[in-house]
Design a protein around this motif. Structure first.
Motif, short mmCIF file in Angstrom:
data_model
loop_
_atom_site.label_atom_id
_atom_site.label_comp_id
_atom_site.label_asym_id
_atom_site.label_seq_id
_atom_site.Cartn_x
_atom_site.Cartn_y
_atom_site.Cartn_z
N TRP A 118 105.20 28.26 61.93
CA TRP A 118 105.91 28.30 63.21
C TRP A 118 107.12 29.21 63.05
N GLU A 457 105.36 25.60 78.61
CA GLU A 457 106.06 26.02 77.39
C GLU A 457 106.21 24.85 76.42
N ALA A 461 104.22 24.35 72.82
CA ALA A 461 104.99 24.25 71.58
C ALA A 461 104.52 23.08 70.73
N TYR A 462 104.35 21.92 71.33
CA TYR A 462 104.00 20.74 70.52
C TYR A 462 102.51 20.67 70.22
N SER A 464 100.93 23.41 69.49
CA SER A 464 100.93 24.36 68.38
C SER A 464 101.46 23.73 67.10
N ALA A 472 103.63 30.38 69.96
CA ALA A 472 104.46 29.74 70.98
C ALA A 472 104.52 30.61 72.22
N PHE A 476 110.38 30.06 74.83
CA PHE A 476 110.79 28.72 74.40
C PHE A 476 111.80 28.83 73.26
N ALA A 478 112.82 27.79 70.32
CA ALA A 478 112.33 26.98 69.21
C ALA A 478 113.37 26.75 68.12
N HIS A 483 114.63 20.89 68.74
CA HIS A 483 113.23 21.27 68.57
C HIS A 483 112.91 21.67 67.12
N VAL A 487 109.87 19.57 66.10
CA VAL A 487 108.67 20.35 65.79
C VAL A 487 108.28 20.17 64.33
#
Length: 566
Positions: A118, A457, A461-462, A464, A472, A476, A478, A483, A487
């Motif tokens: 990520w 978005e 993200a979650y 992913s 992503a 977003f 990140a 996050h 994440v």
């Protein structure tokens, strides 16, 4: 969609089908104790295993294998976290890049150890060449090797009978890294260098931008990083914009090499699994259960992106959706890449997914929400699909009133409980933090867009993170502390819960007797079972995630058709 787009899709699927079988055989040879590869690499492996204190022939129970894997990955996390926090004083840092923030360093370290990659960072701006090569690069190999090792251990569970062991983690990871991943990565690195991808340890490229101002573009070990990020379904790019950067992906040929590398090993895993488990027919069935939905995903994504945005069309701007895409690749090649990278747990991009049409972005989300099983990460996609196969044969057994069997082993309450634990845990890791992000101010602060796209978005993200993908929607935020930590936790759950479940299933199966097939046994290598398996994946995924998708990309698509923007 025009005929050349169909041609691109057909060529890509044909290449995957052609290379999957030989790569599957190579994987089997890499995981085996004998054969030519064993003789070639035996001295190096013996030295590594000797330094590790591993005795020849030693094997572990499923619990020992799982604890060893978690301990090994935790040591990798600590090492990578230390590199990122100390990069200011480590070598090969000509730009003097300072250490990373603790929360971002935590996120990156967890990300690369879990094979997620990520990118809550911009590679060339925040990481030194040392951090890229010896921090991220090492974990690119080891996290991929770990996933394949778990797949090999699961295959042993089906192949063996009445035994308490499923193999040795250190031996498996060593063999897979040296015999499979390293030679393939060297070959792909050379191909990319021939296409103009840089491979140096220090230096910058002097350039002049279109505005006439001088630029200093950072260089580094780009080609080697790109090679293993694709082959290992890792995805983290040397540059912040990943494979959309002209130095990571300069030509149409480099684009083809990279997008094939993304799914090369995931496509080979079913064939490797079938051979290792003692029934190659099962491998062919699992491959088709991946290929058929993937072909649908690719077709839908290419159609959505080449059809374009009706709001633009109403303004006289006919044509494909080119927002966020590189003109050297176009809409079709960008869509193929997006479908491939989100079907695998890869996460690399050659276009910005945040700019895709609602349906194009939704297909990418669905690939991740299904648990990255079509084709998924190296090893992890295959063992994720086996969890669905266990559920499919159990459901079939209930329908006909027989004890469920799969590949000569009874599927009983223990295996079903474990399989459902993996699926429920993955859904919780995706949906719970996404829901919290939608209602908490700290979570909403990272969202760029209003309306349903803002929810998309968060969902992306979650999905992913828990799916260990790593891509992503680019708007977003990140890197925000909320996050970065949330994440990271989602990544850990998404990686290690299925790993422990699969190893427990492998141990349970290895301890059971082999059951010979009878006239009443459900064949699990034919069209009927392939359809049942695909249906199981679709039904479970649909029931779990459709309500969330309806509020995000589906609502956005309907609004787009009505000409409404937010």
């Amino acid at each position: 969609m025009i005929s050349t787009d169909f041609g691109r899709i057909a060529l890509y699927l044909a290449i995957l089908a052609l290379i999957a079988v030989p790569l599957g055989r190579w994987t089997v040879a890499a995981a085996s104790s004998s054969g030519r590869l064993g003789r070639v690499f035996a001295p190096v492996e013996a030295g590594i295993l000797g330094l590790s204190g591993v005795r020849a022939g030693r094997e572990s129970s499923w619990l020992g294998y799982a604890l060893g894997l978690i301990t090994f990955n935790y040591a990798g996390f600590l090492l990578l976290y230390g590199v990122l926090r100390l990069q200011g004083v480590l070598p090969w840092n000509p730009a003097g890049i300072p250490p990373l923030d603790p929360a971002v360093a935590f996120n990156i370290a967890i990300s690369f150890v879990t094979n997620t990659n990520w990118q809550a960072y911009s590679g060339e701006a925040q990481l030194s060449s040392f951090s890229q090569a010896f921090g991220l690069g090492v974990q690119n190999f080891l996290s991929a090797a770990t996933g394949i090792a778990v797949m090999v251990a699961l295959a042993r569970g089906f192949a063996r009978a009445e035994t308490p062991t499923i193999g040795c983690l250190t031996t498996d990871v060593t063999r897979i890294t040296l015999r499979l991943l390293l030679p393939l990565a060297v070959a792909v690195t050379i191909l990319l260098v021939l296409q103009g991808v840089p491979q140096v340890m220090t230096g910058t490229l002097a350039s002049v931008g279109l505005d006439g101002h001088a630029q200093a573009i950072p260089l580094g070990p780009v080609a080697s990083q790109v090679a293993i990020k694709q082959l290992g379904t890792n995805g983290g790019g040397f540059y912040g914009v990943n494979s959309a950067h002209p130095l990571e992906n300069p030509t149409a040929w480099s684009n083809l090499i990279e997008v094939v590398a993304i799914l090369a090993l995931p496509a080979a895993m079913p064939f490797a699994f079938g051979r290792l488990a003692g029934d190659p027919r099962q491998g062919r069935a699992l491959f088709l259960a991946m290929l058929i939905p993937f072909a649908v995903f690719v077709g839908l994504t290419v159609w959505a992106e080449t059809t374009g945005n009706p709001i633009h069309h109403a303004l006289g701007l006919a044509g494909p959706n080119m927002e966020g895409k590189e003109v050297r690749f176009g809409a079709a090649d960008s869509a193929i890449w997006a479908a491939a990278t989100t079907a695998a747990s890869n996460g690399s991009v050659n276009a910005m997914h945040d700019s895709f049409t609602p349906l194009g972005g939704m297909v990418a989300m669905i690939g991740m929400m299904l648990g990255e099983v079509i084709f998924g990460g190296v090893g992890s996609g295959l063992y994720g699909l086996i969890i669905f196969a266990v559920i499919a044969v159990f459901a079939a057994g209930l329908m006909v009133g027989r004890t469920p069997e799969y590949m000569g082993k009874k599927i009983e309450a223990r295996e079903m409980t474990l399989a459902m634990l993996a699926l429920i845990g993955l859904a919780v890791a995706m949906l719970v933090p996404a829901a919290l992000s939608a209602v908490l101010p700290a979570g909403r602060a990272a969202v760029q867009d209003a309306g349903p796209h803002g929810l998309s978005e968060i969902l992306y993200a979650y999905a992913s993170a828990a799916g260990n993908n790593g891509s992503a929607f680019a708007g977003f935020g990140a890197a925000q502390t909320f996050h970065a930590i949330a994440v990271g936790i989602a990544m850990m759950i998404g990686r290690y819960l299925p790993v422990v479940v699969v190893l427990a299933i492998a141990g349970s199966l290895a301890a059971k007797k082999k059951i010979p097939a009878t006239a009443g046994t459900l064949p699990t290598h034919g069209p009927l079972f392939i359809g049942l398996l695909i249906g199981t994946v679709a039904i479970i995924g649909g029931l779990t995630y459709f309500p969330a998708l309806a509020l995000g990309p589906v609502a956005e698509h309907l609004s787009m058709l009505l000409g409404r923007t937010f």
